[in-house]
Motif scaffolding. Sequence first.
Motif, PDB file in Angstrom:
ATOM      1  N   GLY A  38       0.793  -1.231   0.000  1.00  0.00           N
ATOM      2  CA  GLY A  38       0.000   0.000   0.000  1.00  0.00           C
ATOM      3  C   GLY A  38       0.818   1.270   0.000  1.00  0.00           C
ATOM      4  O   GLY A  38       0.276   2.366  -0.176  1.00  0.00           O
ATOM      5  N   THR A  39       2.134   1.137   0.155  1.00  0.00           N
ATOM      6  CA  THR A  39       2.995   2.313   0.287  1.00  0.00           C
ATOM      7  C   THR A  39       4.033   2.440  -0.826  1.00  0.00           C
ATOM      8  O   THR A  39       4.691   3.478  -0.943  1.00  0.00           O
ATOM      9  CB  THR A  39       3.758   2.257   1.624  1.00  0.00           C
ATOM     10  OG1 THR A  39       4.510   1.033   1.684  1.00  0.00           O
ATOM     11  CG2 THR A  39       2.792   2.314   2.804  1.00  0.00           C
ATOM     12  N   TYR A  40       4.187   1.430  -1.655  1.00  0.00           N
ATOM     13  CA  TYR A  40       5.277   1.426  -2.615  1.00  0.00           C
ATOM     14  C   TYR A  40       5.046   2.407  -3.758  1.00  0.00           C
ATOM     15  O   TYR A  40       3.916   2.602  -4.206  1.00  0.00           O
ATOM     16  CB  TYR A  40       5.492   0.023  -3.195  1.00  0.00           C
ATOM     17  CG  TYR A  40       6.068  -0.972  -2.206  1.00  0.00           C
ATOM     18  CD1 TYR A  40       6.432  -0.596  -0.914  1.00  0.00           C
ATOM     19  CD2 TYR A  40       6.256  -2.297  -2.564  1.00  0.00           C
ATOM     20  CE1 TYR A  40       6.955  -1.504  -0.022  1.00  0.00           C
ATOM     21  CE2 TYR A  40       6.788  -3.223  -1.676  1.00  0.00           C
ATOM     22  CZ  TYR A  40       7.132  -2.816  -0.397  1.00  0.00           C
ATOM     23  OH  TYR A  40       7.652  -3.724   0.490  1.00  0.00           O
ATOM     24  N   LYS A  41       6.146   2.979  -4.219  1.00  0.00           N
ATOM     25  CA  LYS A  41       6.123   3.927  -5.339  1.00  0.00           C
ATOM     26  C   LYS A  41       7.105   3.473  -6.414  1.00  0.00           C
ATOM     27  O   LYS A  41       8.132   2.877  -6.118  1.00  0.00           O
ATOM     28  CB  LYS A  41       6.490   5.332  -4.851  1.00  0.00           C
ATOM     29  CG  LYS A  41       5.507   5.897  -3.828  1.00  0.00           C
ATOM     30  CD  LYS A  41       5.938   7.278  -3.362  1.00  0.00           C
ATOM     31  CE  LYS A  41       4.950   7.845  -2.337  1.00  0.00           C
ATOM     32  NZ  LYS A  41       5.383   9.190  -1.862  1.00  0.00           N
ATOM     33  N   TYR A  42       6.763   3.777  -7.661  1.00  0.00           N
ATOM     34  CA  TYR A  42       7.615   3.394  -8.789  1.00  0.00           C
ATOM     35  C   TYR A  42       8.945   4.147  -8.758  1.00  0.00           C
ATOM     36  O   TYR A  42       9.034   5.269  -8.234  1.00  0.00           O
ATOM     37  CB  TYR A  42       6.910   3.734 -10.104  1.00  0.00           C
ATOM     38  CG  TYR A  42       5.908   2.717 -10.593  1.00  0.00           C
ATOM     39  CD1 TYR A  42       5.241   1.862  -9.723  1.00  0.00           C
ATOM     40  CD2 TYR A  42       5.607   2.618 -11.946  1.00  0.00           C
ATOM     41  CE1 TYR A  42       4.317   0.952 -10.183  1.00  0.00           C
ATOM     42  CE2 TYR A  42       4.682   1.706 -12.430  1.00  0.00           C
ATOM     43  CZ  TYR A  42       4.040   0.866 -11.544  1.00  0.00           C
ATOM     44  OH  TYR A  42       3.128  -0.043 -12.010  1.00  0.00           O
ATOM     45  N   PRO A  43       9.985   3.571  -9.385  1.00  0.00           N
ATOM     46  CA  PRO A  43      11.219   4.322  -9.609  1.00  0.00           C
ATOM     47  C   PRO A  43      10.921   5.567 -10.435  1.00  0.00           C
ATOM     48  O   PRO A  43       9.896   5.651 -11.126  1.00  0.00           O
ATOM     49  CB  PRO A  43      12.097   3.335 -10.381  1.00  0.00           C
ATOM     50  CG  PRO A  43      11.570   1.982 -10.007  1.00  0.00           C
ATOM     51  CD  PRO A  43      10.091   2.182  -9.861  1.00  0.00           C
ATOM     52  N   ASN A 206      13.371   0.394  -1.638  1.00  0.00           N
ATOM     53  CA  ASN A 206      14.021   1.137  -0.573  1.00  0.00           C
ATOM     54  C   ASN A 206      13.027   2.059   0.136  1.00  0.00           C
ATOM     55  O   ASN A 206      11.851   2.102  -0.216  1.00  0.00           O
ATOM     56  CB  ASN A 206      15.186   1.962  -1.136  1.00  0.00           C
ATOM     57  CG  ASN A 206      16.363   1.104  -1.564  1.00  0.00           C
ATOM     58  OD1 ASN A 206      16.513  -0.030  -1.119  1.00  0.00           O
ATOM     59  ND2 ASN A 206      17.204   1.652  -2.424  1.00  0.00           N
ATOM     60  N   GLU A 207      13.541   2.788   1.115  1.00  0.00           N
ATOM     61  CA  GLU A 207      12.672   3.736   1.829  1.00  0.00           C
ATOM     62  C   GLU A 207      12.207   4.850   0.888  1.00  0.00           C
ATOM     63  O   GLU A 207      11.037   5.236   0.893  1.00  0.00           O
ATOM     64  CB  GLU A 207      13.408   4.331   3.022  1.00  0.00           C
ATOM     65  CG  GLU A 207      12.538   5.293   3.830  1.00  0.00           C
ATOM     66  CD  GLU A 207      13.243   5.829   5.056  1.00  0.00           C
ATOM     67  OE1 GLU A 207      12.619   6.641   5.788  1.00  0.00           O
ATOM     68  OE2 GLU A 207      14.419   5.463   5.297  1.00  0.00           O
ATOM     69  N   TYR A 208      13.128   5.343   0.073  1.00  0.00           N
ATOM     70  CA  TYR A 208      12.793   6.408  -0.876  1.00  0.00           C
ATOM     71  C   TYR A 208      13.061   5.919  -2.302  1.00  0.00           C
ATOM     72  O   TYR A 208      14.070   5.241  -2.556  1.00  0.00           O
ATOM     73  CB  TYR A 208      13.622   7.664  -0.599  1.00  0.00           C
ATOM     74  CG  TYR A 208      13.367   8.245   0.772  1.00  0.00           C
ATOM     75  CD1 TYR A 208      12.186   8.930   1.043  1.00  0.00           C
ATOM     76  CD2 TYR A 208      14.298   8.065   1.796  1.00  0.00           C
ATOM     77  CE1 TYR A 208      11.940   9.455   2.311  1.00  0.00           C
ATOM     78  CE2 TYR A 208      14.068   8.583   3.076  1.00  0.00           C
ATOM     79  CZ  TYR A 208      12.879   9.271   3.315  1.00  0.00           C
ATOM     80  OH  TYR A 208      12.628   9.765   4.582  1.00  0.00           O
ATOM     81  N   GLY A 216       9.112   3.579  -0.693  1.00  0.00           N
ATOM     82  CA  GLY A 216       7.974   3.298   0.179  1.00  0.00           C
ATOM     83  C   GLY A 216       8.163   2.086   1.055  1.00  0.00           C
ATOM     84  O   GLY A 216       7.255   1.684   1.779  1.00  0.00           O
ATOM     85  N   GLY A 217       9.363   1.485   1.009  1.00  0.00           N
ATOM     86  CA  GLY A 217       9.630   0.309   1.806  1.00  0.00           C
ATOM     87  C   GLY A 217      10.688   0.568   2.860  1.00  0.00           C
ATOM     88  O   GLY A 217      10.609   1.540   3.605  1.00  0.00           O
ATOM     89  N   GLY A 220      16.508  -2.040   4.510  1.00  0.00           N
ATOM     90  CA  GLY A 220      17.013  -3.347   4.916  1.00  0.00           C
ATOM     91  C   GLY A 220      16.432  -4.444   4.040  1.00  0.00           C
ATOM     92  O   GLY A 220      15.990  -4.199   2.913  1.00  0.00           O
ATOM     93  N   GLU A 221      16.397  -5.667   4.576  1.00  0.00           N
ATOM     94  CA  GLU A 221      15.889  -6.812   3.824  1.00  0.00           C
ATOM     95  C   GLU A 221      14.602  -7.375   4.446  1.00  0.00           C
ATOM     96  O   GLU A 221      14.306  -8.554   4.304  1.00  0.00           O
ATOM     97  CB  GLU A 221      16.953  -7.905   3.752  1.00  0.00           C
ATOM     98  CG  GLU A 221      18.173  -7.533   2.934  1.00  0.00           C
ATOM     99  CD  GLU A 221      17.842  -7.265   1.470  1.00  0.00           C
ATOM    100  OE1 GLU A 221      16.910  -7.895   0.935  1.00  0.00           O
ATOM    101  OE2 GLU A 221      18.514  -6.410   0.866  1.00  0.00           O
ATOM    102  N   CYS A 222      13.874  -6.522   5.122  1.00  0.00           N
ATOM    103  CA  CYS A 222      12.676  -6.986   5.825  1.00  0.00           C
ATOM    104  C   CYS A 222      11.384  -6.754   5.051  1.00  0.00           C
ATOM    105  O   CYS A 222      10.355  -7.367   5.354  1.00  0.00           O
ATOM    106  CB  CYS A 222      12.572  -6.297   7.181  1.00  0.00           C
ATOM    107  SG  CYS A 222      12.704  -4.489   7.077  1.00  0.00           S
TER     108      CYS A 222
END
Length: 271
Positions: A38-43, A206-208, A216-217, A220-222
Amino acid sequence: MKTRLASLTLAASLLSLPAFADGKVTLKDPSGDDNGPGTYKYPTDTVYKKGSFDLTEASIEKKGNKVDFNLTLATNLEDPWRMGKGFATQMIFIFIDTDGKEGSGHTDSPPGLNVQFAPASAWEKLVILSPQETARVKKEIETKAAGLKGDIVVPDRTKGAGKKISASVDASLLGAGDPSQWGIQVVVQSNEGFPAGNDLLTRKVNEYEGQHRFGGGHDGECDPHAIDLLAGSAKGDPSEVKAQHEMLKYECAEDGSAKQKATLTMVRQSK
């Protein structure tokens, strides 16, 4: 006389049928849920067009000694990296539970997806649709997923046209069974020619977001590296968006490892 004619007509119709019944399963997924939990964004690079990773339909059909796979996305495919197969940025993982038995099959996934499967949804076979050359995909599997390689199938030829990514494999490679009776899970990822670490040709979340990184993630590897997948009853109902987000919930430890991995379940064709 009428009875005889009816019998002859029935016999003729039976002769026109295949020698054995072939199975088909068609599963739907709602549009606009290509955001993982629900939080992920495209490159940010323009090659990652809106809808590029938005799965809308998965069709699997057995035809004779072949099984055909057709995956439909929300936008027309393009080949900006000149992969030569009609698509470039996508990579599709099709997990198959052929026997429906808890404790039978694998609950882990290839490196780079960061997901696991519930015991009752363990998979026996995995078909990977990639724009990379088959030889390279198989070499990566040999190197990075050796423990799973016996149950991973890479089609000799995968192609993209319009909004569909398609391939066929020998039915014998998937074991016995009717696709309409299988449990299916389709994970949409992105083809990464220069994968990080042990990742199996998959793109990081990644986070950004960055030029070639989803955002949006977590760094790390979680976090699950799954942009879209099947959920709920796989009828394309809007409620399945929430079901996807719930399935992809995860929890990170302080060091970036997974405290709780996203746990996937199979979907099955409704009767």
